[in-house]
Design a protein around this motif. Structure first.
Motif, PDB file in Angstrom:
ATOM      1  N   LEU A  53       1.161  -0.911  -0.151  1.00  0.00           N
ATOM      2  CA  LEU A  53      -0.272  -0.568  -0.451  1.00  0.00           C
ATOM      3  C   LEU A  53       1.019   1.331   0.091  1.00  0.00           C
ATOM      4  O   LEU A  53       1.544   1.954   1.169  1.00  0.00           O
ATOM      5  CB  LEU A  53      -0.785   0.028   1.216  1.00  0.00           C
ATOM      6  N   GLU A  54       1.616   1.686  -1.125  1.00  0.00           N
ATOM      7  CA  GLU A  54       1.873   3.127  -1.399  1.00  0.00           C
ATOM      8  C   GLU A  54       1.726   3.963  -2.402  1.00  0.00           C
ATOM      9  O   GLU A  54       2.012   3.089  -3.324  1.00  0.00           O
ATOM     10  CB  GLU A  54       3.138   2.468  -1.307  1.00  0.00           C
ATOM     11  N   GLN A  55       1.519   5.331  -1.971  1.00  0.00           N
ATOM     12  CA  GLN A  55       0.660   6.295  -3.329  1.00  0.00           C
ATOM     13  C   GLN A  55       2.191   7.043  -3.404  1.00  0.00           C
ATOM     14  O   GLN A  55       2.427   7.783  -4.352  1.00  0.00           O
ATOM     15  CB  GLN A  55      -0.109   7.097  -2.092  1.00  0.00           C
ATOM     16  N   ARG A  56       3.543   7.036  -2.577  1.00  0.00           N
ATOM     17  CA  ARG A  56       4.303   7.396  -3.687  1.00  0.00           C
ATOM     18  C   ARG A  56       4.815   7.311  -4.963  1.00  0.00           C
ATOM     19  O   ARG A  56       5.287   5.884  -4.487  1.00  0.00           O
ATOM     20  CB  ARG A  56       5.814   7.638  -2.030  1.00  0.00           C
ATOM     21  N   LYS A  57       5.043   7.279  -5.991  1.00  0.00           N
ATOM     22  CA  LYS A  57       4.884   6.988  -6.687  1.00  0.00           C
ATOM     23  C   LYS A  57       6.960   6.501  -6.788  1.00  0.00           C
ATOM     24  O   LYS A  57       6.483   5.179  -7.621  1.00  0.00           O
ATOM     25  CB  LYS A  57       4.397   8.302  -8.041  1.00  0.00           C
ATOM     26  N   ASP A  58       7.089   7.392  -6.572  1.00  0.00           N
ATOM     27  CA  ASP A  58       8.752   6.475  -6.991  1.00  0.00           C
ATOM     28  C   ASP A  58       9.335   5.453  -6.074  1.00  0.00           C
ATOM     29  O   ASP A  58       9.690   4.224  -6.992  1.00  0.00           O
ATOM     30  CB  ASP A  58      10.423   7.605  -6.908  1.00  0.00           C
ATOM     31  N   ARG A  59       8.486   4.772  -5.414  1.00  0.00           N
ATOM     32  CA  ARG A  59       8.493   3.825  -4.057  1.00  0.00           C
ATOM     33  C   ARG A  59       7.241   3.116  -5.105  1.00  0.00           C
ATOM     34  O   ARG A  59       7.966   2.073  -5.593  1.00  0.00           O
ATOM     35  CB  ARG A  59       8.287   3.592  -3.429  1.00  0.00           C
ATOM     36  N   ARG A  60       6.167   3.024  -5.637  1.00  0.00           N
ATOM     37  CA  ARG A  60       5.650   2.155  -5.805  1.00  0.00           C
ATOM     38  C   ARG A  60       6.103   1.805  -6.734  1.00  0.00           C
ATOM     39  O   ARG A  60       5.992   0.500  -7.596  1.00  0.00           O
ATOM     40  CB  ARG A  60       4.299   2.972  -6.253  1.00  0.00           C
ATOM     41  N   GLY A  61       6.461   2.806  -8.284  1.00  0.00           N
ATOM     42  CA  GLY A  61       6.962   2.408  -9.300  1.00  0.00           C
ATOM     43  C   GLY A  61       7.813   1.608  -9.526  1.00  0.00           C
ATOM     44  O   GLY A  61       7.760   0.171 -10.090  1.00  0.00           O
ATOM     45  N   LEU A  62       8.327   1.003  -8.436  1.00  0.00           N
ATOM     46  CA  LEU A  62      10.197   0.176  -8.412  1.00  0.00           C
ATOM     47  C   LEU A  62       9.024  -0.944  -7.530  1.00  0.00           C
ATOM     48  O   LEU A  62       9.613  -2.070  -7.733  1.00  0.00           O
ATOM     49  CB  LEU A  62      10.658   0.903  -7.471  1.00  0.00           C
ATOM     50  N   ALA A  63       8.349  -1.015  -6.836  1.00  0.00           N
ATOM     51  CA  ALA A  63       7.312  -2.201  -5.973  1.00  0.00           C
ATOM     52  C   ALA A  63       6.500  -3.497  -6.921  1.00  0.00           C
ATOM     53  O   ALA A  63       6.944  -3.909  -6.689  1.00  0.00           O
ATOM     54  CB  ALA A  63       6.782  -1.708  -5.071  1.00  0.00           C
ATOM     55  N   ILE A  64       6.082  -2.718  -7.932  1.00  0.00           N
ATOM     56  CA  ILE A  64       5.115  -3.415  -8.757  1.00  0.00           C
ATOM     57  C   ILE A  64       5.288  -3.712  -9.304  1.00  0.00           C
ATOM     58  O   ILE A  64       6.782  -3.759 -10.222  1.00  0.00           O
ATOM     59  CB  ILE A  64       3.694  -2.099  -9.002  1.00  0.00           C
ATOM     60  N   THR A 222      -2.883   4.257  10.414  1.00  0.00           N
ATOM     61  CA  THR A 222      -1.825   5.480   9.602  1.00  0.00           C
ATOM     62  C   THR A 222      -1.278   4.733   8.716  1.00  0.00           C
ATOM     63  O   THR A 222      -0.500   4.011   9.468  1.00  0.00           O
ATOM     64  CB  THR A 222      -1.885   6.338  10.501  1.00  0.00           C
ATOM     65  N   HIS A 223      -0.714   4.862   7.061  1.00  0.00           N
ATOM     66  CA  HIS A 223       0.163   3.763   6.763  1.00  0.00           C
ATOM     67  C   HIS A 223       1.512   4.543   6.546  1.00  0.00           C
ATOM     68  O   HIS A 223       1.356   5.537   6.814  1.00  0.00           O
ATOM     69  CB  HIS A 223      -0.746   3.202   5.687  1.00  0.00           C
ATOM     70  N   GLU A 224       2.414   4.532   6.263  1.00  0.00           N
ATOM     71  CA  GLU A 224       3.955   4.497   6.219  1.00  0.00           C
ATOM     72  C   GLU A 224       4.532   6.029   5.205  1.00  0.00           C
ATOM     73  O   GLU A 224       4.744   7.224   4.599  1.00  0.00           O
ATOM     74  CB  GLU A 224       4.661   4.002   5.596  1.00  0.00           C
ATOM     75  N   ASP A 225       2.554   5.804   3.871  1.00  0.00           N
ATOM     76  CA  ASP A 225       2.739   7.400   3.197  1.00  0.00           C
ATOM     77  C   ASP A 225       1.786   7.751   3.397  1.00  0.00           C
ATOM     78  O   ASP A 225       1.307   8.768   2.490  1.00  0.00           O
ATOM     79  CB  ASP A 225       2.312   6.493   1.352  1.00  0.00           C
ATOM     80  N   GLY A 226       1.134   7.664   4.729  1.00  0.00           N
ATOM     81  CA  GLY A 226       0.339   8.897   5.007  1.00  0.00           C
ATOM     82  C   GLY A 226      -1.518   8.478   4.960  1.00  0.00           C
ATOM     83  O   GLY A 226      -1.563   9.525   6.338  1.00  0.00           O
ATOM     84  N   ARG A 227      -1.137   7.455   4.212  1.00  0.00           N
ATOM     85  CA  ARG A 227      -2.767   7.797   4.115  1.00  0.00           C
ATOM     86  C   ARG A 227      -3.807   7.195   5.386  1.00  0.00           C
ATOM     87  O   ARG A 227      -2.531   6.324   6.199  1.00  0.00           O
ATOM     88  CB  ARG A 227      -3.551   6.478   2.793  1.00  0.00           C
ATOM     89  N   LYS A 228      -4.701   7.138   5.080  1.00  0.00           N
ATOM     90  CA  LYS A 228      -5.589   7.169   6.823  1.00  0.00           C
ATOM     91  C   LYS A 228      -6.340   6.165   6.167  1.00  0.00           C
ATOM     92  O   LYS A 228      -7.661   6.889   5.350  1.00  0.00           O
ATOM     93  CB  LYS A 228      -6.144   8.061   7.944  1.00  0.00           C
ATOM     94  N   THR A 229      -7.047   5.166   6.466  1.00  0.00           N
ATOM     95  CA  THR A 229      -7.942   4.423   6.128  1.00  0.00           C
ATOM     96  C   THR A 229      -8.437   3.967   7.293  1.00  0.00           C
ATOM     97  O   THR A 229      -8.246   4.053   9.113  1.00  0.00           O
ATOM     98  CB  THR A 229      -7.854   3.144   5.856  1.00  0.00           C
TER      99      THR A 229
END
Length: 283
Positions: A53-64, A222-229
């Motif tokens: 669960l990652e919204q930060r584009k630089d990290r997200r792109g590398l992970a997927i 609260t998740h690492e990328d700042g979002r809250k669910t």
């Protein structure tokens, strides 16, 4: 954790706060799945974004990565086989495989007790909103929406697949029910404002309309990328009653038993699925 009734299909919903890498996500979710199996669950469901669960584009792109290379997907398939349980990976964020479109798929995967993939469903409705509290989401910028609905056979009945924002589109749920679904999964990562206002109401409405069990494992906190669910994983019965619920955002396991005679009873009492009529307008 709720106490299990004496009969019916034993299900468990896993509530998570998924980290931003596959390795950390697996370390987070595997013990909860093992706990659910030890406590008697035969069908275990995880939330939306179970692999990361990652919204930060630089990290997200590398992970997927692709579904067949994703570390969490592969490990959870092996785990289902080891434990002898059916497992719904509520969704994994994986490469969509569509040429010319670099957006990912938000993909729900139904795994049988041998570790095989029985069904796939790519989330149909993407979350593009501007919330009153100033939060903005443009899921369509990173997620390619799916093209079709999915219902799958299980040893206990047919399962209809949905993901998160799909809960706001009742016509999808009606189609799933009319295709024979006696239970419908809604893995989610609901925002706090919309979760607080609408989560339980929407789940209960979809259950009432379809006469089906609605199974909604959720992300929470609260998740690492700042979002809250929102959390509050919930099981709703076919008459619209909440039969099990976590009342918090913390990771955990929610147990319930499903008596499918209640589906038949609800649909006989209010046979609305048989009463559709063609009509004209409005213009």
């Amino acid at each position: 954790m709720s106490e299990l009734p004496s009969s019916g299909l034993a299900v468990a919903l896993i509530q998570t706060r998924t980290p931003a890498t596959q390795a950390e996500a697996l370390a987070h979710i595997e013990p909860l799945i093992r706990q659910a199996a030890v406590e008697g669950a035969k069908f275990i469901l995880t939330p939306e974004g179970s692999n990361l669960l990652e919204q930060r584009k630089d990290r997200r792109g590398l992970a997927i990565t692709t579904e067949d290379q994703d570390a969490v997907v592969l490990a959870l398939r092996r785990l289902a086989a080891e434990l002898g349980v059916w497992l719904l990976i509520g969704s994994a964020i994986v490469k969509s495989g569509h040429s010319g479109d670099d957006r990912a798929a938000n993909r729900s995967l139904l795994i049988d007790s041998g570790g095989g993939i029985v069904a796939r469903y790519d989330k149909l409705h993407v979350f593009d909103v501007d919330l009153p509290n100033g939060e903005t989401y443009r899921e369509s910028s990173t997620i390619r929406p799916g093209d079709g609905a999915a219902v799958a056979d299980t040893p206990w009945g047919r399962l209809g697949l949905a993901v998160c924002y799909d809960i706001r589109f009742p016509h999808l749920f009606r189609r799933l029910a009319k295709a024979g679904a006696s239970m419908i999964s809604v893995p989610a990562a609901f925002t706090v404002p919309t979760g607080e206002a609408h989560w339980e109401t929407l789940l209960r409405a979809r259950a009432i309309e379809t006469g089906a069990f609605v199974l909604a494992p959720a992300q929470g906190g609260t998740h690492e990328d700042g979002r809250k669910t929102w959390g509050r994983s919930t099981v709703v019965g076919p008459w619209g009653e909440v039969i099990a619920k976590l009342d918090h955002d913390e990771p955990g396991v929610l147990h319930a038993k499903l008596d499918f005679a209640l589906v038949e009873k609800a649909r006989a009492s209010v046979p609305a699925l048989r009463h559709d009529r063609e009509f004209a307008g409005p213009l």
